[in-house]
Design a protein around this motif. Structure first.
Motif, PDB file in Angstrom:
ATOM      1  N   ALA A 121       0.929  -1.151   0.001  1.00  0.00           N
ATOM      2  CA  ALA A 121       0.052  -0.010   0.108  1.00  0.00           C
ATOM      3  C   ALA A 121       1.021   1.143   0.106  1.00  0.00           C
ATOM      4  CB  ALA A 121      -0.899   0.094   1.350  1.00  0.00           C
ATOM      5  N   ASP A 122       1.958   1.272   0.748  1.00  0.00           N
ATOM      6  CA  ASP A 122       2.812   2.530   0.820  1.00  0.00           C
ATOM      7  C   ASP A 122       3.739   2.609  -0.772  1.00  0.00           C
ATOM      8  OD1 ASP A 122       4.293   3.909   3.085  1.00  0.00           O
ATOM      9  OD2 ASP A 122       5.483   3.864   1.568  1.00  0.00           O
ATOM     10  N   PRO A 123       3.835   3.975  -1.060  1.00  0.00           N
ATOM     11  CA  PRO A 123       4.284   4.111  -2.305  1.00  0.00           C
ATOM     12  C   PRO A 123       5.722   3.756  -2.492  1.00  0.00           C
ATOM     13  CG  PRO A 123       2.953   6.197  -1.571  1.00  0.00           C
ATOM     14  CD  PRO A 123       2.970   5.224  -0.512  1.00  0.00           C
ATOM     15  N   LYS A 124       6.401   3.671  -1.160  1.00  0.00           N
ATOM     16  CA  LYS A 124       7.896   3.259  -1.336  1.00  0.00           C
ATOM     17  C   LYS A 124       7.849   1.827  -1.849  1.00  0.00           C
ATOM     18  CE  LYS A 124       9.461   6.118   2.691  1.00  0.00           C
ATOM     19  NZ  LYS A 124       7.874   6.397   3.229  1.00  0.00           N
ATOM     20  N   MET A 125       7.188   0.917  -1.197  1.00  0.00           N
ATOM     21  CA  MET A 125       6.967  -0.374  -1.541  1.00  0.00           C
ATOM     22  C   MET A 125       6.387  -0.736  -2.712  1.00  0.00           C
ATOM     23  SD  MET A 125       8.688  -1.963   0.981  1.00  0.00           S
ATOM     24  CE  MET A 125       8.229  -3.635   0.333  1.00  0.00           C
ATOM     25  N   LYS A 126       5.472   0.241  -3.452  1.00  0.00           N
ATOM     26  CA  LYS A 126       5.050  -0.151  -4.652  1.00  0.00           C
ATOM     27  C   LYS A 126       6.193  -0.062  -5.658  1.00  0.00           C
ATOM     28  CE  LYS A 126       0.153   1.282  -4.001  1.00  0.00           C
ATOM     29  NZ  LYS A 126      -0.836   2.288  -4.087  1.00  0.00           N
ATOM     30  N   ARG A 127       6.959   1.069  -5.467  1.00  0.00           N
ATOM     31  CA  ARG A 127       8.191   1.200  -6.429  1.00  0.00           C
ATOM     32  C   ARG A 127       9.172   0.147  -6.270  1.00  0.00           C
ATOM     33  NH1 ARG A 127       7.677   6.858  -4.467  1.00  0.00           N
ATOM     34  NH2 ARG A 127       9.342   6.397  -2.910  1.00  0.00           N
ATOM     35  N   ILE A 128       9.289  -0.524  -5.086  1.00  0.00           N
ATOM     36  CA  ILE A 128      10.153  -1.447  -4.852  1.00  0.00           C
ATOM     37  C   ILE A 128       9.785  -2.761  -5.642  1.00  0.00           C
ATOM     38  CG2 ILE A 128      10.922  -3.170  -3.257  1.00  0.00           C
ATOM     39  CD1 ILE A 128      11.650  -1.113  -1.519  1.00  0.00           C
ATOM     40  N   PHE A 129       8.463  -3.036  -5.646  1.00  0.00           N
ATOM     41  CA  PHE A 129       7.860  -4.212  -6.392  1.00  0.00           C
ATOM     42  C   PHE A 129       7.810  -3.936  -7.942  1.00  0.00           C
ATOM     43  CE2 PHE A 129       6.657  -5.661  -2.132  1.00  0.00           C
ATOM     44  CZ  PHE A 129       7.035  -6.857  -2.257  1.00  0.00           C
ATOM     45  N   SER A 130       7.698  -2.825  -8.084  1.00  0.00           N
ATOM     46  CA  SER A 130       7.739  -2.386  -9.603  1.00  0.00           C
ATOM     47  C   SER A 130       9.207  -2.662 -10.213  1.00  0.00           C
ATOM     48  CB  SER A 130       7.558  -0.903  -9.866  1.00  0.00           C
ATOM     49  OG  SER A 130       7.585  -0.608 -11.380  1.00  0.00           O
ATOM     50  N   LEU A 131      10.147  -2.141  -9.335  1.00  0.00           N
ATOM     51  CA  LEU A 131      11.409  -2.443 -10.015  1.00  0.00           C
ATOM     52  C   LEU A 131      11.882  -3.875  -9.732  1.00  0.00           C
ATOM     53  CD1 LEU A 131      14.387  -1.614 -10.384  1.00  0.00           C
ATOM     54  CD2 LEU A 131      14.791  -1.296  -8.066  1.00  0.00           C
ATOM     55  N   ALA A 132      11.345  -4.759  -8.745  1.00  0.00           N
ATOM     56  CA  ALA A 132      11.405  -6.286  -8.676  1.00  0.00           C
ATOM     57  C   ALA A 132      11.107  -6.943  -9.950  1.00  0.00           C
ATOM     58  CB  ALA A 132      10.922  -6.570  -7.291  1.00  0.00           C
ATOM     59  N   LYS A 133       9.938  -6.427 -10.457  1.00  0.00           N
ATOM     60  CA  LYS A 133       9.298  -7.176 -11.605  1.00  0.00           C
ATOM     61  C   LYS A 133      10.184  -6.833 -12.736  1.00  0.00           C
ATOM     62  CE  LYS A 133       4.697  -7.222  -9.794  1.00  0.00           C
ATOM     63  NZ  LYS A 133       3.310  -6.611  -9.962  1.00  0.00           N
ATOM     64  N   LYS A 134      10.526  -5.630 -12.951  1.00  0.00           N
ATOM     65  CA  LYS A 134      11.464  -5.273 -13.961  1.00  0.00           C
ATOM     66  C   LYS A 134      12.910  -6.047 -14.125  1.00  0.00           C
ATOM     67  CE  LYS A 134       9.903  -0.623 -14.761  1.00  0.00           C
ATOM     68  NZ  LYS A 134      10.309   0.753 -14.549  1.00  0.00           N
ATOM     69  N   LEU A 135      13.390  -6.235 -12.836  1.00  0.00           N
ATOM     70  CA  LEU A 135      14.563  -6.943 -12.583  1.00  0.00           C
ATOM     71  C   LEU A 135      14.321  -8.558 -12.897  1.00  0.00           C
ATOM     72  CD1 LEU A 135      16.135  -5.463  -9.650  1.00  0.00           C
ATOM     73  CD2 LEU A 135      17.082  -5.235 -11.641  1.00  0.00           C
ATOM     74  N   GLY A 136      13.454  -8.978 -12.620  1.00  0.00           N
ATOM     75  CA  GLY A 136      12.796 -10.335 -13.042  1.00  0.00           C
ATOM     76  C   GLY A 136      12.692 -10.547 -14.385  1.00  0.00           C
ATOM     77  N   GLU A 137      12.322  -9.560 -15.306  1.00  0.00           N
ATOM     78  CA  GLU A 137      12.145  -9.673 -16.651  1.00  0.00           C
ATOM     79  C   GLU A 137      13.593  -9.830 -17.501  1.00  0.00           C
ATOM     80  OE1 GLU A 137       9.335  -6.501 -17.442  1.00  0.00           O
ATOM     81  OE2 GLU A 137       7.542  -7.496 -16.397  1.00  0.00           O
TER      82      GLU A 137
END
Length: 480
Positions: free
Chosen positions: A157-173
């Motif tokens: 829910a927190d914007p900081k964590m939303k950015r982190i999970f967005s980055l995690a998905k990009k790194l996964g791809e």
């Protein structure tokens, strides 16, 4: 007993691409296969076949070896690179069998000599149907796992964590770089690692988790790279594969990487460089294709300066870096996580808490949560277990009234004196509870060695936490 027949490949509405330059033979094969219930595509040459495969790979390719332009062998080589899951059956004239044998070495599933007889072809297609059916079932189960993971574990829910999970998905791809995840204990570093893995092309392969801080130093090497037959006293007779080999083509998640001893760091560096290794006591070389994600709550740069961590290994791990903030720094995540855990423990203990009162919610948001998500989860499990109510109220959280951030580093000795042994025992219990029984982490919190902690646990009879330690070693507790 109910006998469930394996579906025929035609029953699964699979597609067969027929590649044949003889128009009469192409028409005959198409009509015959469609009469059997198969979907078909047709191509008179290799170029057209590759165009069709590029648009949407079929399940099976019936591929003539002798084609104008690009021949069947060349088409097969492209298919193996671009669409490795496609099953290729070569067709050949009797005087071309040597080329058919060559195609088998290049990855063809089977070959048939012209004129093709439908008996042998149907036998092959039935086998292919079983393979496709199994693949579809495995994919369905994996998709369910991904959905369960996405819906059940990741609360953002927190914007900081939303950015982190967005980055995690990009790194996964990208699937190119090693990733170092840092952050305090209990912040959710393993969830981030799982997101990277499930977002990567390796998601169908295993994610192998190793808690480096929970494995005794004398066992870490054999745990990582395995051992051969009779490598040491007590070893399994047939030997054992290490975690690195078990993660082949998948992802190896090394939690608490800062606890890895220097000899094991050397082995890990070799693996990161793509070099083969020898399991302990074995003369057989092992090569693996594995992506490594590491996590730590330690300052690795400081550990490098102290000589406790290899500088070259730090640089190899720190290609991509994600820092997971503490729960107190992402306040918007506290209540969503608290609601998730409340639902989870309602089901576990048969309780009926419907939610949090405004005052209880405020108290949860204001608490410092030095143990992060783990501590929050532990607190909620505790009151759900002991309390009976329809709503969580402030009195259910009475043991949170002590603000842990107010504890100073200097303790005042009372005039009446203290029992120092009781103080030691109390702090050990607090450390073990804060780390959910992870003895390695508890020892670090107390500033003592692992062996000193175990000695004092034995001395004070803290057997219930020794059971927790067994769970930690098996991987059920102690992960981030």
């Amino acid at each position: 007993m109910i006998d469930v027949a394996t579906p025929h490949v035609a029953d699964l509405q699979s597609t067969i691409l027929i590649v044949e330059d003889n128009p009469n033979h192409l028409l005959f094969m198409t009509d015959r296969l469609e009469a059997e219930g198969y979907k078909t595509l047709a191509a008179s040459n290799g170029e057209k076949a590759l165009d069709l495969i590029k648009k949407k790979p079929p399940d099976v390719v019936l591929l003539d070896i002798m084609l104008p332009g690009i021949n069947g062998i060349e088409v097969l080589q492209v298919i193996r690179k671009k669409a490795p899951d496609v099953v290729v059956i070569m067709t050949t004239a009797l005087d071309e069998v040597d080329k058919a044998v060559e195609s088998m070495k290049l990855g063809a599933h089977e070959y048939l000599v012209k004129p093709i007889k439908f008996g042998p072809l149907n036998t092959i297609l039935k086998s292919v149907g079983e393979r496709i059916s199994l693949k579809m079932e495995v994919e369905r189960l994996r998709e369910l796992q991904r959905e369960k993971f996405a819906l059940g574990e990741v609360v953002v829910a927190d914007p900081k964590m939303k950015r982190i999970f967005s980055l995690a998905k990009k790194l996964g791809e990208t699937d190119l770089a090693t990733v170092l995840i840092t952050g305090e204990t209990g912040t959710g570093k393993e969830i981030v690692a799982r997101t990277i893995h499930l977002s990567s092309p390796r998601f169908e392969q295993p994610l192998v988790v190793v808690n480096c801080g929970a494995i005794p130093k004398e066992l870490i090497e054999s745990e990582l790279i395995g051992y051969g037959k009779g490598a040491f006293t007590g070893a399994a007779k047939e030997g054992k594969k290490g975690k690195v080999e078990l993660a082949h083509r998948g992802t190896l998640f090394l939690d608490e990487i800062g606890e890895l001893p220097l000899p094991a760091q050397t082995i890990l560096l070799r693996i990161l460089d793509g070099q083969p290794f020898y399991p302990v006591g074995s003369t057989s070389e092992v090569s693996v294709d594995v992506r490594i994600i590491a996590a730590t709550n330690r300052d690795l740069e400081y550990a490098v300066a102290e000589g406790a961590f290899r500088k070259d290994l730090f640089f190899r791990l720190n290609v991509a870096h994600i820092n997971v903030p503490a729960l107190r720094e992402r306040i918007e995540d506290i209540l969503p996580l608290a609601k998730k855990f409340l639902h989870e423990f309602n089901q576990k203990y048969g309780k009926s808490f419907q939610g949090y009162s405004k005052e209880a919610a405020s108290k949860l948001r204001a608490f410092p949560w030095l143990g992060n998500i783990r501590e929050l989860k532990n607190v909620i499990e505790r009151f759900v277990l002991y309390e009976e109510d329809s709503e969580v109220r402030p009195e259910h959280l009475s043991y949170l009234k002590r603000d842990l951030t107010d504890i100073g580093s200097t303790f005042i000795l009372p005039r009446e004196g203290i029992d120092l042994e009781n103080v030691f025992k109390d702090f050990i219990v607090q450390a073990l509870e804060l780390t959910l029984g992870n003895q390695a982490q508890a020892a670090r919190l107390l500033g003592i060695s692992f062996s000193t902690l175990r000695y004092r646990m034995d001395k004070y009879g803290l057997k219930e936490y020794q059971k927790d330690a067994t769970l930690t070693l098996s991987g059920r507790k102690g992960g981030d």
